[in-house]
Design an enzyme around this catalytic site. Sequence first.
Site, PDB file in Angstrom:
ATOM      1  N   CYS A   9       0.858  -1.182   0.000  1.00  0.00           N
ATOM      2  CA  CYS A   9       0.000   0.000   0.000  1.00  0.00           C
ATOM      3  C   CYS A   9       0.898   1.236   0.000  1.00  0.00           C
ATOM      4  O   CYS A   9       2.118   1.115   0.008  1.00  0.00           O
ATOM      5  CB  CYS A   9      -0.893  -0.044   1.250  1.00  0.00           C
ATOM      6  SG  CYS A   9      -2.301   1.064   1.182  1.00  0.00           S
ATOM      7  N   CYS A  81      -3.916  -0.405  -3.295  1.00  0.00           N
ATOM      8  CA  CYS A  81      -4.280   0.953  -3.708  1.00  0.00           C
ATOM      9  C   CYS A  81      -3.575   1.255  -5.027  1.00  0.00           C
ATOM     10  O   CYS A  81      -2.521   0.704  -5.319  1.00  0.00           O
ATOM     11  CB  CYS A  81      -3.941   1.981  -2.633  1.00  0.00           C
ATOM     12  SG  CYS A  81      -2.183   2.247  -2.356  1.00  0.00           S
ATOM     13  N   CYS A  88       4.989   0.448  -7.370  1.00  0.00           N
ATOM     14  CA  CYS A  88       5.538  -0.834  -6.931  1.00  0.00           C
ATOM     15  C   CYS A  88       6.832  -1.119  -7.686  1.00  0.00           C
ATOM     16  O   CYS A  88       6.852  -1.112  -8.911  1.00  0.00           O
ATOM     17  CB  CYS A  88       4.532  -1.955  -7.180  1.00  0.00           C
ATOM     18  SG  CYS A  88       5.084  -3.549  -6.572  1.00  0.00           S
TER      19      CYS A  88
END
Length: 151
Positions: A9, A81, A88
Amino acid sequence: MTRKILVLCTGNSCRSQIAEGYLRYFSQDKAEIYSAGVETHGVNPRAVETMKEDRIDISKHTSNHIDEYLNIDFDYVITVCDNAKERCPFFPTKAKKFHQNFPDPAKAQGSETEINAEFRRVREMIKDYCQKFVADNLFQPVGNGEEMSFK
């Protein structure tokens, strides 16, 4: 074989912490569950309280940065999210990636009652997702379809 799951997240304070708690619960300790953020904001006390209402204790969880886990060979990476999905880092791993954008309950506004209601609403969304994720990816029906066994 124990599966390794990372929940990612933005700040590792609410959504990923809640998901970590439920994934631990539903996987019955047959998977190693980690959560992290692309930033660290500390574990949100409302997330801890909201989970406590459902008898899941996340009070000992810590807010971890994704860089702490770059050397772990994850089987699954779940972003919870859109911001985390976009930011990422590349994992040189076989990890299957999953994404589900949940609303950020920490951004809820209004009275205490309204804010707490939003935390509960998001908690239930994450709970449903985690239960289904574990059933679909970690367990498979055996025999009459009522029993569950670990893949």
